[in-house]
Structure formats: structure tokens, C-alpha cells
Scaffold this active site. Structure first.
Site, PDB file in Angstrom:
ATOM      1  NE  ARG A   1     -53.674  11.020  -8.228  1.00 41.19           N
ATOM      2  CZ  ARG A   1     -53.375  10.738  -9.488  1.00 41.19           C
ATOM      3  NH1 ARG A   1     -52.137  10.625  -9.861  1.00 41.19           N
ATOM      4  NH2 ARG A   1     -54.335  10.577 -10.375  1.00 41.19           N
TER       5      ARG A   1
ATOM      6  CE1 TYR B   1     -68.593  12.141 -16.461  1.00 40.91           C
ATOM      7  CE2 TYR B   1     -68.218  10.136 -17.728  1.00 40.91           C
ATOM      8  CZ  TYR B   1     -67.825  11.412 -17.349  1.00 40.91           C
ATOM      9  OH  TYR B   1     -66.678  11.961 -17.873  1.00 40.91           O
TER      10      TYR B   1
ATOM     11  CG  ASN C   1     -69.301  -0.574 -18.962  1.00 40.84           C
ATOM     12  OD1 ASN C   1     -69.042  -0.536 -17.760  1.00 40.84           O
ATOM     13  ND2 ASN C   1     -70.411  -1.116 -19.450  1.00 40.84           N
TER      14      ASN C   1
HETATM   15  O1  76R Z   1     -53.941   9.073 -12.743  1.00 39.97           O
HETATM   16  C1  76R Z   1     -53.471   9.949 -13.498  1.00 39.97           C
HETATM   17  O2  76R Z   1     -53.576  11.165 -13.339  1.00 39.97           O
HETATM   18  C2  76R Z   1     -52.722   9.452 -14.653  1.00 39.97           C
HETATM   19  C3  76R Z   1     -53.449   9.648 -15.878  1.00 39.97           C
HETATM   20  C4  76R Z   1     -54.880   9.121 -15.872  1.00 39.97           C
HETATM   21  C5  76R Z   1     -55.320   7.798 -15.803  1.00 39.97           C
HETATM   22  C6  76R Z   1     -54.502   6.522 -15.677  1.00 39.97           C
HETATM   23  C7  76R Z   1     -56.043   9.959 -15.983  1.00 39.97           C
HETATM   24  C8  76R Z   1     -56.011  11.347 -16.016  1.00 39.97           C
HETATM   25  N1  76R Z   1     -57.157   9.161 -16.024  1.00 39.97           N
HETATM   26  C9  76R Z   1     -56.751   7.847 -15.903  1.00 39.97           C
HETATM   27  C10 76R Z   1     -57.571   6.715 -15.886  1.00 39.97           C
HETATM   28 MN1  76R Z   1     -59.042   9.778 -16.427  1.00 39.97          MN
HETATM   29  N2  76R Z   1     -60.937  10.387 -16.745  1.00 39.97           N
HETATM   30  C11 76R Z   1     -61.981   9.590 -17.158  1.00 39.97           C
HETATM   31  C12 76R Z   1     -63.071  10.428 -17.544  1.00 39.97           C
HETATM   32  O3  76R Z   1     -65.776  11.255 -20.145  1.00 39.97           O
HETATM   33  C13 76R Z   1     -64.845  10.541 -20.576  1.00 39.97           C
HETATM   34  O4  76R Z   1     -64.536  10.527 -21.793  1.00 39.97           O
HETATM   35  C14 76R Z   1     -64.081   9.659 -19.634  1.00 39.97           C
HETATM   36  C15 76R Z   1     -64.357   9.930 -18.155  1.00 39.97           C
HETATM   37  C16 76R Z   1     -62.695  11.743 -17.307  1.00 39.97           C
HETATM   38  C17 76R Z   1     -63.515  12.995 -17.538  1.00 39.97           C
HETATM   39  C18 76R Z   1     -61.342  11.703 -16.826  1.00 39.97           C
HETATM   40  C19 76R Z   1     -60.599  12.822 -16.451  1.00 39.97           C
HETATM   41  N3  76R Z   1     -59.671   7.830 -16.484  1.00 39.97           N
HETATM   42  C20 76R Z   1     -58.927   6.735 -16.163  1.00 39.97           C
HETATM   43  C21 76R Z   1     -59.764   5.567 -16.219  1.00 39.97           C
HETATM   44  C22 76R Z   1     -59.344   4.119 -15.913  1.00 39.97           C
HETATM   45  C23 76R Z   1     -58.954   3.517 -17.231  1.00 39.97           C
HETATM   46  C24 76R Z   1     -58.420   2.120 -17.187  1.00 39.97           C
HETATM   47  O5  76R Z   1     -57.839   1.715 -16.174  1.00 39.97           O
HETATM   48  O6  76R Z   1     -58.576   1.433 -18.228  1.00 39.97           O
HETATM   49  C25 76R Z   1     -61.023   5.983 -16.610  1.00 39.97           C
HETATM   50  C26 76R Z   1     -62.253   5.147 -16.803  1.00 39.97           C
HETATM   51  C27 76R Z   1     -60.931   7.406 -16.784  1.00 39.97           C
HETATM   52  C28 76R Z   1     -61.986   8.194 -17.201  1.00 39.97           C
HETATM   53  N4  76R Z   1     -58.394  11.716 -16.302  1.00 39.97           N
HETATM   54  C29 76R Z   1     -57.125  12.156 -16.036  1.00 39.97           C
HETATM   55  C30 76R Z   1     -59.243  12.827 -16.223  1.00 39.97           C
HETATM   56  C31 76R Z   1     -58.445  13.995 -15.880  1.00 39.97           C
HETATM   57  C32 76R Z   1     -59.021  15.394 -15.669  1.00 39.97           C
HETATM   58  C33 76R Z   1     -57.135  13.578 -15.773  1.00 39.97           C
HETATM   59  C34 76R Z   1     -55.914  14.424 -15.448  1.00 39.97           C
HETATM   60  C35 76R Z   1     -55.647  14.310 -13.979  1.00 39.97           C
HETATM   61  C36 76R Z   1     -54.450  15.072 -13.545  1.00 39.97           C
HETATM   62  O7  76R Z   1     -53.401  14.989 -14.211  1.00 39.97           O
HETATM   63  O8  76R Z   1     -54.585  15.752 -12.512  1.00 39.97           O
END
Ligand code: 76R
Length: 248
Positions: free
Chosen positions: A130, A144, A147
Site C-alpha cells: 500500500r 484533488y 485540508n
Molecule cells: O487506510 C485505510 O484503508 C483505513 C481507513 C482510511 C483512512 C485512515 C481510509 C479509507 N481513508 C483514510 C485516511 Mn480516505 N479518503 C479521502 C477522500 O472527498 C472527501 O470527502 C475526502 C477525500 C476520499 C474520497 C477517500 C476515500 N482519507 C484518509 C485521509 C488522511 C486523514 C488523516 O490522517 O487525518 C484523508 C485526507 C482521506 C481522504 N478512504 C478510505 C477512501 C476510501 C475509498 C477508503 C476505503 C479504502 C479501503 O478500505 O480499501
């Protein structure tokens, strides 16, 4: 002070958006255009080789709309390598028919909100896969920057770890519904670029980007704390599509 989330970092990322100078391209001699295209194909082949050696990964997509014509998304072990790729491309004849439209520098990031599995994570092949992923060559890309908000009562960085963890769990559960439809790569960019994260999504059905991003907007972590930059969406450019795009 609230407890900072622990993060694991993998490959560095450069999203390099370019636009074509179509007028100059049209005015160029046929032989010059052929030379420029050969150079571009040589780069695509070279980047493919790096990917085969598992030393990095590159994805090339056209961009729909006026923000750019295409993007090279490169993942590499070091910032130096990203810089070398960028500079080498800039020195080509082909590059002289393009101009830069946008770029984003970040690093593939995993955080510990969902809990660590114990042991050295870098010894866990799933974690390493990953952090150093082969970019999928799915039909569409969506990129995109974003923050987490820091204003008044909506300050993500003032929340305690448990509160953030609960919200991230809910976020992750929504994301999981899109397993197999949308592949997401989160890259951290605090200290590297103007936003805190880059979000890169891949899908074979572009509509799934809208469905996923919309559904997340209702989830607290995006609804209260998400601030977003410009969206770039596009279509896979493989070797043949490159020729099609640039053919006059
Ligand atoms: O890593 C993991 O799969 C564990 C769960 C997870 C984390 C920790 C996860 C799952 N994300 C994580 C962290 Mn996410 N993610 C975004 C966006 O458009 C928006 O509203 C937000 C943009 C999308 C579309 C998305 C998709 N994620 C984060 C972080 C870091 C946060 C921090 O550290 O404070 C951001 C900024 C962020 C934003 N996220 C998932 C997805 C998807 C599709 C998953 C499921 C992945 C899977 O289980 O395969």
C-alpha cells in the site's frame, strides 16, 4: 496538545499536469513532431521499465476540461528521482510544445487511525504494497488536494485522538463500500505543498467518483472538516491513445 496520528510513508509522489501548445504543435514540421513523439514514447517505455523493476510507478491520463491536457503521476523512492524525471522531461523537444499547468508534491501515507496490526509494519507485505503501490491502469483518474479545517469549533487538530479515530472509522466504512470500484491513494503533503493531502482516485466507471465523494460529503469528517482544492478528472492514456491525442 492533542496526540498526533502516527503515519507511515512510502514512495514520494509527483502529479505533473501539462497542457499542449496546440498552435506550436500544429505549426511544427512533420519530422519534428515525429521526433517529439518518439521521445515521449521512449519516456513512457522507460517509466514502464521502472515499474516492472518495482522501483516506482507511473500513470498517464488525459485531463477533461481546461485545467490541463494530461497528467503524469509518478511515484518514486526519493524526491531526487522525481526531480530528475521532471527535468529530463523538460529537456525534451516534446516538452517545448507543452506548458506546465499544475503540479503537486506529496508522499504516499498511511495513518494509524484504524489501528496497527503489531510488529514492524515495514515487514508486513500488505502494508508495503500500500505504501509502494503499482498505480492501477483503470480507465479514469480523479485528483484533488484537501485540508482538514482549523477554524473555531471545527479544528481537526484540536480534537483528541479517540474522537478523530471514531470519525476516521466512519470515513473508512464508507470507503469500503466502494472496494473494487474505486481505488484511493492518499498522499500526505504537509511541508511539501500547499494543501495537507492529495487524494488520487482510480475507477473504471467515472460515475463512481461522484457517488463516493458525494456520499463522503455527508460524513462528519468531510462535512465538518474537509476543505477541498480543484478537481482534475481524466481518462487513461496508453501508448496508442497518446498517438491519437497528438495526431493532427
Ligand atoms: O487506510 C485505510 O484503508 C483505513 C481507513 C482510511 C483512512 C485512515 C481510509 C479509507 N481513508 C483514510 C485516511 Mn480516505 N479518503 C479521502 C477522500 O472527498 C472527501 O470527502 C475526502 C477525500 C476520499 C474520497 C477517500 C476515500 N482519507 C484518509 C485521509 C488522511 C486523514 C488523516 O490522517 O487525518 C484523508 C485526507 C482521506 C481522504 N478512504 C478510505 C477512501 C476510501 C475509498 C477508503 C476505503 C479504502 C479501503 O478500505 O480499501
Amino acid at each position: 496538545m492533542s496526540e498526533a496520528a502516527q503515519t507511515l510513508e512510502g514512495w514520494y509522489a509527483l502529479h505533473d499536469f501539462r497542457s499542449m501548445d496546440w498552435t506550436a504543435w500544429r505549426l511544427a514540421e512533420e519530422s519534428e513532431r515525429k521526433h517529439a513523439l518518439d521521445e515521449l514514447h521512449a519516456f513512457l517505455a522507460q517509466w514502464g521499465g521502472v515499474e516492472q523493476q518495482k522501483q516506482g510507478s507511473t500513470a498517464v491520463y488525459s485531463i477533461v476540461g481546461q485545467k490541463a491536457d494530461f497528467v503524469f503521476m509518478h511515484l518514486r523512492e526519493t524526491l531526487e528521482e522525481l526531480n530528475e524525471i521532471e527535468v529530463a522531461f523538460n529537456k525534451t523537444t516534446f516538452a517545448s510544445y507543452t506548458y506546465p499547468s499544475y503540479s503537486y508534491v506529496s508522499i504516499v501515507e498511511l495513518s494509524n487511525y484504524m489501528g496497527a496490526s503489531g510488529g514492524d509494519p515495514m515487514e508486513n507485505p500488505e502494508v508495503v504494497a500500500r505504501l509502494k503501490p503499482e498505480l492501477p491502469k483503470w480507465r479514469h483518474i480523479c485528483f484533488y488536494p484537501m485540508n482538514k479545517r482549523r477554524s473555531g469549533n471545527d479544528n481537526w487538530y484540536m480534537l483528541d485522538m479517540e474522537e478523530r479515530r471514531a470519525m476516521m472509522r466512519s470515513h473508512g466504512m464508507i470507503g469500503r463500500k466502494y472496494a473494487g470500484k474505486v481505488k484511493q491513494i492518499i498522499t500526505g503533503s504537509v511541508g511539501f505543498d500547499n494543501w495537507e493531502w492529495g487524494v488520487t482516485l482510480f475507477a473504471n466507471d467515472a460515475l463512481q467518483f461522484k457517488k463516493l465523494v458525494y456520499e463522503m460529503r455527508f460524513d462528519e469528517v468531510s462535512a465538518r472538516f474537509g476543505d477541498f482544492g480543484d478537481f482534475y478528472v481524466g481518462n487513461l492514456l496508453d501508448g496508442e491513445k497518446v498517438d491519437e491525442l497528438l495526431k493532427l
